[in-house]
Scaffold this motif. Structure first.
Motif, short mmCIF file in Angstrom:
data_model
loop_
_atom_site.label_atom_id
_atom_site.label_comp_id
_atom_site.label_asym_id
_atom_site.label_seq_id
_atom_site.Cartn_x
_atom_site.Cartn_y
_atom_site.Cartn_z
N UNK A 159 -5.72 6.03 -12.51
CA UNK A 159 -6.02 6.79 -11.29
C UNK A 159 -7.34 6.40 -10.64
N UNK A 160 -8.00 5.34 -11.12
CA UNK A 160 -9.31 4.99 -10.59
C UNK A 160 -9.33 3.70 -9.77
N UNK A 161 -8.23 2.99 -9.68
CA UNK A 161 -8.21 1.71 -8.97
C UNK A 161 -7.59 1.93 -7.59
N UNK A 162 -8.36 1.63 -6.54
CA UNK A 162 -7.91 1.88 -5.17
C UNK A 162 -8.12 0.62 -4.33
N UNK A 163 -7.17 0.35 -3.43
CA UNK A 163 -7.24 -0.84 -2.58
C UNK A 163 -7.04 -0.43 -1.13
N UNK A 175 0.82 -1.21 0.00
CA UNK A 175 0.00 0.00 0.00
C UNK A 175 0.85 1.26 0.00
N UNK A 176 2.08 1.14 0.56
CA UNK A 176 2.98 2.28 0.48
C UNK A 176 3.35 2.59 -0.96
N UNK A 188 -12.54 -9.58 -7.56
CA UNK A 188 -11.51 -9.73 -8.59
C UNK A 188 -10.13 -9.81 -7.96
N UNK A 189 -9.86 -8.96 -6.96
CA UNK A 189 -8.55 -8.97 -6.32
C UNK A 189 -8.29 -10.27 -5.57
N UNK A 190 -9.33 -10.82 -4.94
CA UNK A 190 -9.16 -12.06 -4.19
C UNK A 190 -8.71 -13.21 -5.08
N UNK A 239 -11.50 -3.24 -2.41
CA UNK A 239 -11.08 -2.51 -3.60
C UNK A 239 -12.27 -1.77 -4.21
N UNK A 240 -11.96 -0.74 -4.96
CA UNK A 240 -13.01 0.04 -5.62
C UNK A 240 -12.47 0.66 -6.90
#
Length: 329
Positions: free
Chosen positions: A204-208, A20-21, A316-318, A263-264
Motif C-alpha cells: 500500500x505504499x508504492x504510488x505512481x 494507472x486504472x 528505479x521505475x525508469x 513515483x513515491x
C-alpha cells in the motif's frame, strides 16, 4: 548509471493510461477487467501495471543474493525496532545460506558505541560499519552519506530502513519489509524471480503518477484522516517546485521525466537493487550541500530530501519493468 530511460518513456506512458486504472485495484489485491483479451491476439493483451503486489511465498532452493542493509538510526529510542528487523533479515539470509553487510548511521556520537556493541553480537553479519554522520536532510541525507562511505552498487538487494517517528507508519513499513525471516525470503525471491524489478516497497505504499492520492490501504496504515482518502495528493505544489530544483542537482541540464512516471514510496523504506544508486552517488555532494544542517523546521514537504523521496523510486521505475509491493500477510 540509469540507462535506456528515454527509450522507455513512450511505451511506459502509453501503458500508464490503462495501467494507472489498475493501480488502485492492484493495491487492494484485485484486478479489474479492461475488456476481452485473447492469447491468440497479443494486441488485445491487458497492459501491465507499473505497480505489482508480490505475495508472501515459501521461498527456498535458490542461492543467496549479496545483501546489504542501510539503517538510518537517528532516534536511538527506536533502535530496538531496527534491531528486530536486522534479526529477521539475518534469519532469512541464514536459511538461504547467506550473510549480510550492514551500514548503520547515527547523528549522536553517544549512540555509536551502543550500536557497535549490539551489532558485534549478531551472527551472520559479514562486515559492518557504524557511521557518525551529519544531521542533514533527514533519513535521505543520512543515506546519501552512507552510500558515499559504502557504495551499494555490488549488492543484488539493498534494504533501507530508518527510525521514522510516526509509530503506525514505521511499524507497517517494517512489518511488510522485514517483519520475519519468511518476509525477507519473499523479498529476495522477488528480486530473483523478477530481474526487471528494481525497487520493492511495503504493501500500500508504492504510488505512481503525479496525480496519485492517498489510497484506503495507505490511509489505514498511516492512520490519516478520513477526508484524505482519495483526495490528499502525494505530489503537492511545493514538492513539485523542490523536485525541479533537485532534479537539476541530480541530473544537470536534463529534462525531468514525464509526470506520469513520477513515483513515491512515502516514508522511504524499501528494498532495491544496488545498481540504481549510481547517479545518486555521483550527485551526493551537490545534493547534501542543498540540505540544511540540523532538524527541519519547515514541515513535511518541499525540501530536497522530500524531492528525493520521489526521485529515487522514479529513477528505479525508469529502469524497471515495474515497481513491487511486498505483502507480509
Amino acid at each position: 548509471m540509469i540507462c535506456g530511460w528515454k527509450a522507455r518513456f513512450a511505451s511506459l506512458a502509453a501503458a500508464l493510461f490503462l495501467g494507472n486504472l489498475l493501480v488502485q485495484s492492484v493495491l487492494s489485491g484485485e484486478r479489474k477487467s479492461l475488456g476481452h483479451s485473447s492469447a491468440a491476439d497479443p494486441a488485445d493483451a491487458e497492459p501491465e501495471s507499473p505497480v505489482r503486489r508480490l505475495p508472501r511465498r515459501v521461498a527456498r532452493g535458490f542461492l543467496p543474493l549479496p545483501v546489504a542493509v542501510y539503517v538510518q538510526a537517528a532516534n536511538a529510542k527506536l533502535w530496538d525496532e531496527m534491531f528486530q528487523c536486522l534479526r529477521a533479515v539475518l534469519r532469512g539470509q541464514a536459511e538461504l545460506g547467506g550473510t549480510i553487510d550492514l551500514i548503520v548511521s547515527a547523528t549522536d556520537s553517544k549512540t555509536v558505541a551502543r550500536y557497535q556493541r549490539n551489532i558485534s553480537k549478531l551472527p551472520g553479519v559479514r562486515r559492518w560499519r557504524v557511521l557518525f554522520v551529519e544531521n542533514r536532510g533527514g533519513d535521505i541525507g543520512q543515506f546519501l552519506q552512507q552510500i558515499v562511505a559504502e557504495p551499494p552498487g555490488s549488492y543484488s538487494a539493498v534494504l533501507k530502513i530508518h527510525t521514522k517517528s510516526k509509530d503506525s507508519w514505521r511499524r507497517n513499513m517494517l512489518k511488510n519489509l522485514c517483519g520475519s525471516g519468511a518476509v525477507v525470503k519473499s523479498a529476495l525471491w522477488g528480486f530473483k524471480e523478477h530481474p526487471g524489478m528494481k525497487l520493492l516497497g511495503p504493501r500500500d505504499f508504492v504510488h505512481v503518477g503525479r496525480h496519485a492520492t492517498f489510497t484506503p490501504g495507505f490511509c489505514q496504515a498511516m492512520e490519516c484522516r478520513e477526508n484524505e482518502v482519495g483526495k490528499a495528493r502525494l505530489f503537492m505544489r511545493k514538492d513539485e517546485e523542490s523536485m525541479s530544483s533537485t532534479w537539476q542537482l541530480l541530473r544537470p541540464d536534463s529534462e525531468e521525466p514525464l509526470d506520469q512516471l513520477w513515483a513515491i514510496v512515502p516514508g522511504s523504506c524499501w528494498w532495491a537493487r544496488g545498481d540504481i544508486f549510481q547517479e545518486l552517488l555521483e550527485a551526493a555532494p551537490r545534493l547534501l550541500a542543498s540540505m540544511a544542517l540540523g532538524a527541519s523546521r519547515r514541515g513535511g514537504s518541499g525540501q530536497a530530501q522530500h524531492a528525493l523521496e520521489r526521485w529515487i523510486p522514479t529513477l528505479a521505475l525508469l529502469n524497471s519493468t515495474f515497481l513491487g509491493e511486498l505483502d507480509a500477510a
